[in-house]
Design an enzyme around this catalytic site. Sequence first.
Site, PDB file in Angstrom:
ATOM      1  N   THR A  53      16.351  17.053  71.976  1.00 38.80           N
ATOM      2  CA  THR A  53      17.036  15.613  72.197  1.00 38.80           C
ATOM      3  C   THR A  53      18.380  15.730  72.136  1.00 38.80           C
ATOM      4  OG1 THR A  53      14.999  14.620  70.854  1.00 38.80           O
ATOM      5  CG2 THR A  53      16.841  13.102  71.309  1.00 38.80           C
ATOM      6  N   GLU A  54      18.922  16.544  71.320  1.00 37.37           N
ATOM      7  CA  GLU A  54      20.703  16.251  71.245  1.00 37.37           C
ATOM      8  C   GLU A  54      21.305  17.100  72.273  1.00 37.37           C
ATOM      9  OE1 GLU A  54      22.225  14.636  69.103  1.00 37.37           O
ATOM     10  OE2 GLU A  54      21.160  14.196  67.498  1.00 37.37           O
TER      11      GLU A  54
END
Length: 236
Positions: A126-127
């Site tokens: 996600t990051e």
Amino acid sequence: MQMDSVTTKQPINLQENATIQDKNDLIQSILNTNTGGSDFDILLKQIMTTSEVPVTDSVVPLNSGVSWSEGLLWQQLGAVQVDNTINVETKNHAAESLPTTYNDLIQQASRKYGISESLIKAVIDTESSFNPQVVSSAGAKGLMQLMDGTAQGLGVSDSFDPAQNIDAGTRYLSYQLKRFDGQENMALAAYNAGPGRVQRLGISTDAELMNHLSSLPEETRKYITKVQNARSKYEI
């Protein structure tokens, strides 16, 4: 880039008695030349350092790919990756990598901090989409997107080093899980928006958090959902 004497004198004249619009017009004319180089950089620096009022893109219609950020003019170069609510600029030398590239580092961090590998991978996915060289618009760096202050506090000397970044990011996530008594969504919200933001909600469980999602930034709400969706890909 060669610059004539009239052009090079313009910043000096503007320093003495110029309106913000004068400076804006000059900046725009320079941008329209589609040139670059050290003289160009020096010229812009002279203009910017003499502006008493911040120049914004609402005043100057900037060309595509050019934006104002923190009082500075940025020419967005290289590939830009848009990841849900997170915009990251990929360094030109960054190589593509896969989740399996960092399996050993993730396993080590998982055992060290007691966090499942699937959750660590979901946060990295996600990051940063497993790219160790990304930098967000806010300045967060690396796989798990560490801000400089956070990285320094965790003893990281190079946020672009996957080993340091994954270890520190996992440790920071473990702090949030301990802070919120193992409530995973609360920990994720704290990782994204800061623990203070979550604590001010006055809640203690993930169930309560889900009932107060509207009190969190939209980015954080999407972040929680995206991490949980990504986690399902890495569950064994």
